[in-house]
Design a protein around this motif. Structure first.
Motif: not given
Length: 147
Positions: A36-51
């Motif tokens: 388990r973990g807590r989502l805290i941020a969107v590092m990359r939001n690109e057309e190919e992938y989201i980190s």
């Protein structure tokens, strides 16, 4: 939920607790199915992938039970966990496709999280599974007495 929808949720300031599925093991990370973990941020939001950045800190003890010894020691034998091998990071990344259904994690419901919070406050040195078993046995005994 698609990757884009999940990213929008996080960018809106909602930091949900998630449990990772077995599919996360296909990614290059410390994460294992069941952790388990807590989502805290969107590092990359690109057309190919989201980190997405995942904070594991509050679930550190819980996640230990899922760590696999699949990192190599000095002799070339896979017998170390990521933590033992020095690869553990309290914040990890998980990758999702923007248009893809998210299959590497699922958002936890509030009842499960409240149960885990009770465990953290009342564990008495027991593992999470031991604590849950103790609570279940107590409930079954109470039900027998009531019947």
């Amino acid at each position: 939920m698609t990757g884009k929808e999940l990213a929008a949720l996080v960018m809106d300031g909602i930091c949900p607790v998630v449990t990772f599925t077995k599919r996360v093991e296909d990614q290059e990370s410390y994460l294992e199915g069941g952790m388990r973990g807590r989502l805290i941020a969107v590092m990359r939001n690109e057309e190919e992938y989201i980190s997405l950045a995942v904070d594991l800190t509050e679930f550190d003890d819980f996640n230990r039970q899922y760590e696999k010894a699949n990192y190599y020691d000095k002799s070339g034998v896979a017998r170390l966990t990521a933590r033992e091998a020095g690869f553990y990071k309290p914040v990890e990344s998980v990758y999702v496709g923007p248009a893809d259904e998210v299959d590497v994690l699922q958002i936890e419901d509030a009842a499960s999280l409240k149960l885990y919070e009770r465990y953290q406050a009342d564990s008495d040195g027991k593992s999470y599974v031991q604590w849950l078993e103790q609570k279940l046995v107590a409930l079954e005994r109470a039900a027998e007495v009531a019947a």
